[in-house]
Design an enzyme around this catalytic site. Structure first.
Site, PDB file in Angstrom:
ATOM      1  N   VAL A 237      42.650 -19.690 -14.949  1.00 48.08           N
ATOM      2  CA  VAL A 237      42.080 -18.246 -14.905  1.00 48.08           C
ATOM      3  C   VAL A 237      41.128 -18.096 -16.272  1.00 48.08           C
ATOM      4  O   VAL A 237      40.112 -17.436 -16.096  1.00 48.08           O
ATOM      5  CB  VAL A 237      43.249 -17.193 -14.817  1.00 48.08           C
ATOM      6  CG1 VAL A 237      42.644 -15.791 -15.082  1.00 48.08           C
ATOM      7  CG2 VAL A 237      44.045 -17.322 -13.573  1.00 48.08           C
TER       8      VAL A 237
ATOM      9  N   ILE B  66      37.785 -20.136 -15.733  1.00 51.15           N
ATOM     10  CA  ILE B  66      36.654 -19.951 -14.813  1.00 51.15           C
ATOM     11  C   ILE B  66      35.695 -18.537 -15.256  1.00 51.15           C
ATOM     12  O   ILE B  66      36.278 -17.589 -15.535  1.00 51.15           O
ATOM     13  CB  ILE B  66      37.430 -19.497 -13.529  1.00 51.15           C
ATOM     14  CG1 ILE B  66      38.308 -20.771 -12.823  1.00 51.15           C
ATOM     15  CG2 ILE B  66      36.555 -18.946 -12.456  1.00 51.15           C
ATOM     16  CD1 ILE B  66      39.172 -20.434 -11.647  1.00 51.15           C
TER      17      ILE B  66
ATOM     18  N   GLU C 166      34.362 -15.901 -14.564  1.00 54.75           N
ATOM     19  CA  GLU C 166      34.226 -14.492 -13.446  1.00 54.75           C
ATOM     20  C   GLU C 166      33.033 -14.017 -13.984  1.00 54.75           C
ATOM     21  O   GLU C 166      32.995 -13.854 -15.191  1.00 54.75           O
ATOM     22  CB  GLU C 166      35.453 -13.890 -13.399  1.00 54.75           C
ATOM     23  CG  GLU C 166      36.853 -14.534 -12.995  1.00 54.75           C
ATOM     24  CD  GLU C 166      37.518 -15.341 -14.220  1.00 54.75           C
ATOM     25  OE1 GLU C 166      36.885 -15.009 -15.325  1.00 54.75           O
ATOM     26  OE2 GLU C 166      38.752 -15.664 -14.151  1.00 54.75           O
TER      27      GLU C 166
ATOM     28  N   ASP D  69      -8.864 -14.786 -12.525  1.00 58.42           N
ATOM     29  CA  ASP D  69     -10.013 -14.037 -12.178  1.00 58.42           C
ATOM     30  C   ASP D  69     -10.446 -13.682 -13.497  1.00 58.42           C
ATOM     31  O   ASP D  69      -9.836 -13.581 -14.620  1.00 58.42           O
ATOM     32  CB  ASP D  69      -9.890 -12.856 -11.640  1.00 58.42           C
ATOM     33  CG  ASP D  69      -9.445 -13.307  -9.984  1.00 58.42           C
ATOM     34  OD1 ASP D  69      -9.616 -14.557  -9.589  1.00 58.42           O
ATOM     35  OD2 ASP D  69      -8.961 -12.421  -9.201  1.00 58.42           O
TER      36      ASP D  69
ATOM     37  N   ASP E 103      -7.353 -10.947  -5.696  1.00 62.74           N
ATOM     38  CA  ASP E 103      -7.492  -9.635  -5.423  1.00 62.74           C
ATOM     39  C   ASP E 103      -7.748  -9.315  -3.799  1.00 62.74           C
ATOM     40  O   ASP E 103      -7.342  -8.540  -3.051  1.00 62.74           O
ATOM     41  CB  ASP E 103      -8.169  -8.496  -6.234  1.00 62.74           C
ATOM     42  CG  ASP E 103      -9.575  -9.172  -6.617  1.00 62.74           C
ATOM     43  OD1 ASP E 103     -10.058 -10.133  -5.921  1.00 62.74           O
ATOM     44  OD2 ASP E 103     -10.235  -8.790  -7.675  1.00 62.74           O
TER      45      ASP E 103
ATOM     46  N   ASP F 164      -7.818 -14.481  -1.054  1.00 66.72           N
ATOM     47  CA  ASP F 164      -7.292 -15.069  -2.319  1.00 66.72           C
ATOM     48  C   ASP F 164      -5.649 -15.365  -1.778  1.00 66.72           C
ATOM     49  O   ASP F 164      -4.928 -16.030  -2.643  1.00 66.72           O
ATOM     50  CB  ASP F 164      -7.065 -14.073  -3.389  1.00 66.72           C
ATOM     51  CG  ASP F 164      -8.427 -14.015  -4.185  1.00 66.72           C
ATOM     52  OD1 ASP F 164      -9.053 -15.027  -4.386  1.00 66.72           O
ATOM     53  OD2 ASP F 164      -8.795 -12.888  -4.616  1.00 66.72           O
TER      54      ASP F 164
ATOM     55  N   ASN G 140      36.104 -20.736 -25.430  1.00 68.87           N
ATOM     56  CA  ASN G 140      37.013 -21.834 -24.497  1.00 68.87           C
ATOM     57  C   ASN G 140      37.388 -22.817 -25.414  1.00 68.87           C
ATOM     58  O   ASN G 140      38.629 -23.396 -25.248  1.00 68.87           O
ATOM     59  CB  ASN G 140      36.155 -22.085 -23.315  1.00 68.87           C
ATOM     60  CG  ASN G 140      36.210 -21.432 -22.446  1.00 68.87           C
ATOM     61  OD1 ASN G 140      36.573 -20.269 -22.422  1.00 68.87           O
ATOM     62  ND2 ASN G 140      35.402 -21.860 -21.239  1.00 68.87           N
TER      63      ASN G 140
ATOM     64  N   THR H  81      37.930  -8.778 -24.695  1.00 63.82           N
ATOM     65  CA  THR H  81      37.264  -8.652 -25.706  1.00 63.82           C
ATOM     66  C   THR H  81      35.774  -9.291 -25.641  1.00 63.82           C
ATOM     67  O   THR H  81      34.768  -8.608 -26.266  1.00 63.82           O
ATOM     68  CB  THR H  81      37.851  -8.986 -27.178  1.00 63.82           C
ATOM     69  OG1 THR H  81      38.221 -10.506 -26.930  1.00 63.82           O
ATOM     70  CG2 THR H  81      38.963  -8.351 -27.623  1.00 63.82           C
TER      71      THR H  81
HETATM   72  P1  ATP Z   1     -13.986 -12.641 -10.156  1.00 69.06           P
HETATM   73  O1  ATP Z   1     -13.852 -13.491  -9.241  1.00 69.06           O
HETATM   74  O2  ATP Z   1     -13.548 -12.880 -11.685  1.00 69.06           O
HETATM   75  O3  ATP Z   1     -13.248 -11.448  -9.878  1.00 69.06           O
HETATM   76  P2  ATP Z   1     -16.717 -11.697  -9.163  1.00 69.06           P
HETATM   77  O4  ATP Z   1     -16.540 -10.129  -9.146  1.00 69.06           O
HETATM   78  O5  ATP Z   1     -17.982 -12.191  -9.974  1.00 69.06           O
HETATM   79  O6  ATP Z   1     -15.476 -12.172 -10.301  1.00 69.06           O
HETATM   80  P3  ATP Z   1     -16.517 -11.928  -6.490  1.00 69.06           P
HETATM   81  O7  ATP Z   1     -15.956 -10.697  -6.287  1.00 69.06           O
HETATM   82  O8  ATP Z   1     -16.159 -13.422  -5.603  1.00 69.06           O
HETATM   83  O9  ATP Z   1     -16.121 -12.378  -8.016  1.00 69.06           O
HETATM   84  O10 ATP Z   1     -18.003 -12.056  -6.334  1.00 69.06           O
HETATM   85  C1  ATP Z   1     -18.958 -13.214  -6.430  1.00 69.06           C
HETATM   86  C2  ATP Z   1     -20.315 -12.820  -7.019  1.00 69.06           C
HETATM   87  O11 ATP Z   1     -20.719 -12.069  -5.850  1.00 69.06           O
HETATM   88  C3  ATP Z   1     -20.399 -12.023  -8.099  1.00 69.06           C
HETATM   89  O12 ATP Z   1     -20.444 -12.769  -9.174  1.00 69.06           O
HETATM   90  C4  ATP Z   1     -21.749 -10.888  -7.774  1.00 69.06           C
HETATM   91  O13 ATP Z   1     -22.829 -11.916  -8.058  1.00 69.06           O
HETATM   92  C5  ATP Z   1     -21.654 -10.898  -6.368  1.00 69.06           C
HETATM   93  N1  ATP Z   1     -21.206  -9.587  -6.163  1.00 69.06           N
HETATM   94  C6  ATP Z   1     -19.935  -9.290  -6.358  1.00 69.06           C
HETATM   95  N2  ATP Z   1     -19.819  -7.813  -6.098  1.00 69.06           N
HETATM   96  C7  ATP Z   1     -20.739  -7.649  -5.189  1.00 69.06           C
HETATM   97  C8  ATP Z   1     -21.319  -6.638  -4.455  1.00 69.06           C
HETATM   98  N3  ATP Z   1     -20.363  -5.473  -4.126  1.00 69.06           N
HETATM   99  N4  ATP Z   1     -22.357  -6.732  -3.701  1.00 69.06           N
HETATM  100  C9  ATP Z   1     -23.144  -7.684  -3.927  1.00 69.06           C
HETATM  101  N5  ATP Z   1     -22.939  -8.793  -4.387  1.00 69.06           N
HETATM  102  C10 ATP Z   1     -21.615  -8.533  -5.107  1.00 69.06           C
END
Ligand code: ATP
Length: 930
Positions: A290, A293, A295, A337, A655, A659, A721, A754
């Site tokens: 006991v 083990i 517990e 990123d 994001d 991705d 132990n 304890t």
């Molecule tokens: P990360 O990948 O580090 O977030 P990022 O924003 O540059 O960076 P993406 O969002 O893939 O990566 O964008 C790639 C490229 O596209 C950018 O570097 C920019 O040149 C262009 N880009 C980003 N946002 C826009 C947008 N809203 N309109 C037009 N071109 C854009």
């Protein structure tokens, strides 16, 4: 999916035209009024799913008394009762009950912690109400609300599409169909034969936007949606056990088998070789089993994981599964990123560049304060034709909006992407009348941005006052590729390779300083295409563009990132930037923040180069310092997989929708809470509420801390132990001449009395100083390894055994008993065992303080920080006082009072123990820096 019926509202609105659907839902393109929203909220309630039925609390409670370990203890108690050992029987059952209650309490706390986390990340949605666009909590949506959705958004209700651009939805959560489905605004005919999911002008709650944009009107919310109806079925998915919990399961089983085997061996030796009475031998064996083990091990670990998860949440890292905490602790590579994670994602246009001139832009942030300047002179859109086009193009191709300070916000706010919002700011600085422009030439079509082609295009209606009706903005290399002409001094001229080189040289010049550059181009679509916008696609529109200029943005690195990057390098964690941005910008930022080793060459690999790079070559680069630029999100998957193949534990951030595969593939997928799409958040294991790289490092530190706490906790409970087992070994080896220095009841008193609270305290320690100065733990390393065993048994355990044995002989000596004439029963015997018990307890007091820090000296400024440790120590002494002075306990445990001499000896025990261990740690710190 529901088949339609006559009264089905979804079916009804699906067959109506957009106008009629809006009428049917008593709303309009400019949305509901606030009064209407209030009335509808009263009527329909919140847009949430009712909670699924949880397992009743009493069932969870009972489960703690019916698991294998508990059953073993019930049976052991019964055997003790049958053998007329009532006290032992009561003790074993008491142990079982206390342990069950304790486990339940810990489980309950852990559940509460995880539940609280689920509420920490509310989901928002963009609506139009009262003609104004705003961001609201998705749970406040009502039928009739006009909603705007874009790529990666969760669809928050059942919605009739009223406008769409290249929209596709992933409906797999409803239908199982994995291919995204096209969605549009046209009324559906022949609805009778269709399932809801087949209606391509409807999108459904619980599904996601995979591509494009949609404006739609909410038809149903909450439990009235199709998903609401099946939600209850999907909510009861059992949580999987983490690898650590599984390891603990196995460990508990192994230790239990070991304990039972040792018990049986001791029983056999005691009965057949020492000729100990059968009943006594049996009690003896039972007690050992006991006691040994472990517990309560698993719930304690679960609670310390849950505690860590709560602490991480306070530091902006939300963990979705407890198991991720331990994985975080062994992370050896972070693929991060750039934009928004390493940098602030607060864009300000600092320069504008055209083939005629370049301009400086003053002012910072989203406030329209500052000027466009040519040298010292303020310049406005009206002063230069090309400048005007760049400003207009940037502004038109912008889906974000800036909002002036109001009652709630003292600063300018933005709705949407910062890369876009800053273009409105600069247009306003150049005195472009943005409201009039939008009114006179509204947008008629958008070809939305995606990270693979790295640009986006808008088509505006024409009022005859503009040179172009179509504007494209995006990554300079991608846009310039599509240009066949450029605008200079009011003239459109054919572009040459030389001009292209000149543009890219200007781009590189800015990028080398870590600036982010976006190109703007224009085109005049002919009337035929304008009349048939369906034919305006990426392929037909994004060609033959006229280059207008570059907008150069500053996105400063986050202040905390410098320290976090240094910390990673010290901790043996490699950080690889994987960005969509341009190589030179990426490299410059990586160098600025010290992300990579400054003494090693830094290679930039572009997405294009990666496409044709064989695995061996990639592996070679990954061994050095590398930055990936202009990457398509899909390519992140390959980098993550390769790192994993090389034996790393990889954390990857992301994001966007694309991705998601990389986030799933990584050992720890990390999504951005602020800018991340809902799809990315769902695929991730951890969500950063502040999008900040430094928070990842903070979470890794917690992860390492938890693992080391669990080890400390194990060392603590295992080490006692040893002094508990030594008396039995001496007893057996001496053929009974050395009586048992510790009774079975006393062993139970230590292990399940304890030791409990101090052990819990160790599970709650903050990460130790220097924890990020060591390389990551190997994923193959087990919780209990030879170091842990050596520390528990051969160091703390051995010292405690020597002290406890010495205390037993000392107490006997004090009363005139010398080996081999030691008493085996009576007052003197009981008193000597009480002294042994007390000596072990005092050794444990020293042990908990020593084990708290594995390398650091215990005499540091956080000494009193963990109150649980001190509550534990006080409880140990209180329990010892009870057992030695309170008559009921004395007769139950077979103990006697301690006298003044004993107390003097006891109080002195921890001093040398602490000093010896401090010396050991000092030597360790001096000799083993890593
Ligand atoms: P990360 O990948 O580090 O977030 P990022 O924003 O540059 O960076 P993406 O969002 O893939 O990566 O964008 C790639 C490229 O596209 C950018 O570097 C920019 O040149 C262009 N880009 C980003 N946002 C826009 C947008 N809203 N309109 C037009 N071109 C854009």
């Amino acid at each position: 999916m529901t088949k339609n019926d006559e009264n089905d509202e979804i079916i009804k609105v699906a067959q109506l035209s957009v106008e009629d659907a809006l009428k049917e839902l008593n709303t309009s393109q400019s949305g509901l009024t606030i009064d209407e929203v209030h009335t509808l909220q009263q009527k329909y309630g919140k847009n949430i799913f009712a909670k699924a039925k949880q397992e009743p609390l009493w069932k969870k409670f009972l489960a703690n008394f019916t698991n294998l370990m508990a059953i073993l203890l019930w049976v052991a108690g019964i055997i003790a009762f049958c053998a007329d050992l009532v006290q032992l029987g009561i003790a074993i059952w008491a142990v079982n009950i206390i342990n069950g209650i304790f486990s339940f309490w810990q489980e309950f706390q852990a559940d509460k912690a995880t539940e609280a986390l689920a509420n920490m990340l509310p989901s928002y949605t963009r609506v139009i109400r009262n003609g104004k666009e705003e961001k609201i909590l998705a749970k406040d949506l009502v039928p009739g609300d006009i909603v705007k959705l874009e790529e990666g958004d969760d669809i928050p209700a059942d919605i009739r599409v009223i406008a769409a651009t290249t929209a596709q939805a992933d409906q797999s959560s409803l239908t199982g169909e994995v291919n995204p489905v096209h969605k549009g605004a046209h009324a559906v005919e022949d609805v009778k034969k269709k399932n809801h999911a087949d209606l391509n002008n409807m999108i459904f709650s619980g599904t996601n936007m995979m591509k494009g944009n949609i404006t739609g009107v909410v038809v149903k919310t909450g439990m009235n949606t199709d998903f609401g109806r099946i939600a209850e079925l999907t909510q009861n998915v059992a949580q999987q056990k983490s690898p650590l919990e599984k390891e603990l399961d196995t460990l508990t089983k192994q230790i239990s088998i070991l304990a039972i085997s040792i018990g049986i061996i001791f029983f056999l030796i005691a009965t057949f070789f020492v000729h100990y009475p059968l009943v006594k031998g049996f009690v003896f064996a039972l007690g050992m089993i006991v006691a040994f083990i472990p517990e309560g091990l698993e719930p304690t670990v679960t609670l310390s994981l849950a505690g860590a998860v709560q602490r991480m949440a306070k530091k902006h890292a939300l963990i979705k599964r407890l198991s991720s905490v331990e994985t975080l602790g062994s992370t050896s590579v972070i693929c991060s990123d750039k934009t928004g994670t390493l940098t602030k994602n607060e864009m300000t246009v600092k320069e504008l560049w055209t083939l005629e001139k370049s301009y400086h832009v003053s002012g910072e942030g989203y406030a329209v304060r500052g000027h466009i300047k040519e040298g010292p002179k303020h310049v406005f859109a009206k002063d230069n034709d090309t400048l005007k086009e760049v400003l207009l193009g940037g502004f038109f191709a912008d889906n974000a909006r800036i909002q002036a300070p109001d009652k709630k916000h003292v600063r300018y706010q933005i709705l949407g992407d910062p890369t876009e919002a800053c273009l409105e700011v600069v247009a306003r600085k150049g005195k472009v009348d943005v409201e009039a422009e939008l009114k006179n030439t509204p947008r008629v079509k958008e070809l939305p941005f995606d990270s693979s082609r790295k640009m986006m295009t808008v088509i505006q209606s024409s009022d005859g006052t503009h040179r172009f009706n179509t504007y494209t903005k995006g990554a300079p290399n991608c846009v310039v590729d599509k240009c066949t002409s450029y605008l200079e001094h009011g003239e459109i001229k054919p572009i040459t390779q030389e001009i292209k080189d000149k543009i890219m040289r200007a781009n590189d010049g800015y990028a080398k300083d870590g600036l982010r550059v976006l190109a703007v181009a224009g085109r005049n679509l002919d009337q035929k295409m304008m009349n048939n916008l369906d034919s305006a696609t990426i392929e037909t529109v994004e060609e033959n563009l006229t280059f207008l200029g570059l907008t150069v943005m500053m996105d400063p690195p986050r202040a905390e990132v410098y320290k976090a990057a240094r910390e990673c390098r010290k901790a043996g964690i490699k950080v690889t930037m994987v960005t969509g941005d341009y190589g030179l910008t990426a490299k410059s930022i990586a160098r600025q923040i010290g992300l990579t080793d400054p003494d090693k060459p830094l290679t930039v690999i572009t997405g294009d180069a990666l496409k044709t790079m064989p695995d061996d070559e990639l592996r070679h680069y990954l061994e050095g310092e590398v930055v990936f630029a202009r990457m398509a999100p899909e390519q992140k998957y390959r980098v993550v997989s390769m790192y994993e193949k090389m034996g790393n534990i990889v954390a990857a951030t992301g994001d966007g929708v694309n991705d998601a595969p990389a986030l799933k593939k990584a050992n720890i997928g990390i999504a951005m809470g602020g800018t991340g799409t809902d799809v990315a958040k769902e695929a991730a294991d951890m969500i950063l509420t502040d999008d900040n790289f430094a928070s990842i490092v903070g979470a890794i530190k917690e992860g390492r801390g938890v693992y080391s706490n669990i080890r400390k906790f194990l060392i603590y409970i295992l080490n006692s132990n040893m002094p508990e087992a030594v008396p039995s070994v001496l007893f057996l080896l001496s053929g009974g001449a050395i009586p048992l220095a510790l009774t079975v009841m006393e062993i139970l008193f230590i292990d399940l009395g304890t030791d409990m609270i101090p052990a819990l305290g160790l599970g709650r320690e903050d990460p130790e100083k220097g924890i990020m100065d060591r390389p990551p733990r190997s994923p193959k390393d087990h919780l209990i390894n030879k170091h842990v065993l050596a520390k528990a048994f051969l160091w703390y355990g051995l010292i405690a055994s020597i002290i406890a044995t010495a205390a037993f002989f000392g107490a006997n000596f004090y009363r005139g008993h010398i080996f081999p004439n030691l008493p085996v029963v009576g007052w003197d015997y009981r008193q000597a065992t009480t002294v042994t018990l007390a000596a072990i307890i005092f050794c444990q007091i020293a042990a908990v303080l020593n084990i708290r820090y594995s390398r650091q000296s215990m005499f540091n400024r956080h000494f009193f920080k963990n109150s649980m440790i001190f509550i534990g120590i006080i409880m140990e002494i209180v329990l010892l006082l009870c057992i030695s002075y309170v008559p009921v306990f004395q007769s139950f445990f077979g103990t006697e009072p301690l006298n003044a001499h004993d107390w003097i000896m006891l109080v002195c025990i921890p001093i040398p123990l602490i000093l010896i261990d401090e010396l050991r740690k000092w030597i360790l710190r001096k000799n083993y820096k890593k």
